[in-house]
Design an enzyme around this catalytic site. Structure first.
Site, mmCIF file in Angstrom:
data_model
loop_
_atom_site.group_PDB
_atom_site.id
_atom_site.type_symbol
_atom_site.label_atom_id
_atom_site.label_comp_id
_atom_site.label_asym_id
_atom_site.label_seq_id
_atom_site.Cartn_x
_atom_site.Cartn_y
_atom_site.Cartn_z
ATOM 1 C CD GLU A 183 6.050 -1.756 4.922
ATOM 2 O OE1 GLU A 183 6.881 -2.662 5.182
ATOM 3 O OE2 GLU A 183 5.622 -1.533 3.770
ATOM 4 C CB CYS A 234 7.307 5.367 3.123
ATOM 5 S SG CYS A 234 5.998 6.062 2.081
ATOM 6 C CG HIS A 282 4.032 1.257 2.085
ATOM 7 N ND1 HIS A 282 5.246 0.867 2.611
ATOM 8 C CD2 HIS A 282 4.241 2.493 1.567
ATOM 9 C CE1 HIS A 282 6.145 1.818 2.407
ATOM 10 N NE2 HIS A 282 5.561 2.813 1.766
#
EC number: 3.4.19.3
Length: 215
Positions: A81, A144, A168
């Site tokens: 991310e 998350c 992820h």
């Protein structure tokens, strides 16, 4: 120089019986390769409690690098991310029934934090092993993203020497037996996360490659 890398994974949520983030991360506990010495901890899929557990893990392990890992059902790739946003907006309840909407994670905190990991380099190293990977530009607004933002806020305020970020991962095959969704084997997920840990330990700077999203 050896770097201690703390990996975290979540417990199952949303009716699932397994969470591949923890299944993969726990396999790597105690692993060592190149400059990376890996330790693993589980965090609950619960707003704020996940951050408290993470803070205790930081105290316990005193890591140089932290990579939090979470499940993103429906994705086809390993996706480091790029950015965490200061927003809790839960479409479903967490594992203790909390369902915040339109809530800041940190009152007075910045709108967003960038990752501290060399994510483009990580993606390239994972792809070299034939494992699908891509940079992601949204970590969602559930636990998350909450943990990712909280991690970067904690690092910025109290541990500026630590580098951290979030990755992820897709479902694993056993989760898709009753639904149509992409998956990646646990072996490949585990291999990809090990590559990420080693790459983060070996490199602070990212590579300059084109990327981004058109929409």
């Amino acid at each position: 120089m050896e770097k201690k890398v703390l990996l975290t994974g979540f417990d199952p949520f949303g009716g699932e019986t397994v969470n591949p983030s923890w299944e993969a991360v726990k396999r790597l506990n105690g692993a060592a390769e190149g400059p990376a010495s890996i330790v693993s901890e589980q965090v609950p899929t619960v707003f704020y409690k996940s951050l408290a557990v993470l803070r205790e893990a930081i105290k316990k392990h005193q890591p140089d690098i932290i990579i939090c890992v979470g499940q993103a059902g429906g994705r086809m790739q390993i996706t480091p991310e790029r950015v965490a946003i200061n927003l809790n907006e839960a479409r479903i309840p967490d594992n203790e029934g909390n369902q915040p909407v339109g809530e800041n994670i940190s009152q007075g905190g910045p709108a967003a934090y960038w990752t501290g990991l060399p994510i483009k380099r990580i993606v390239e190293e994972i792809k070299k092993e034939g494992i699908p990977a891509a940079v992601s530009y949204t970590a969602g607004t559930f636990v998350c993203n909450h943990l990712f933002y909280g991690l970067m806020d904690e690092i910025t305020r109290h541990h500026p020497h630590i580098r951290g970020g979030f990755i992820h991962i897709p479902y694993i095959p056993e989760q898709t037996l009753q639904k149509s969704a992409p998956s990646l084997s646990l072996d490949l997920v585990t291999k990809a996360l090990k590559i990420a840990a080693v790459t983060a330990a070996a490199h602070e700077d990212d590579i300059e490659t084109g990327g981004g999203e058109l929409h």
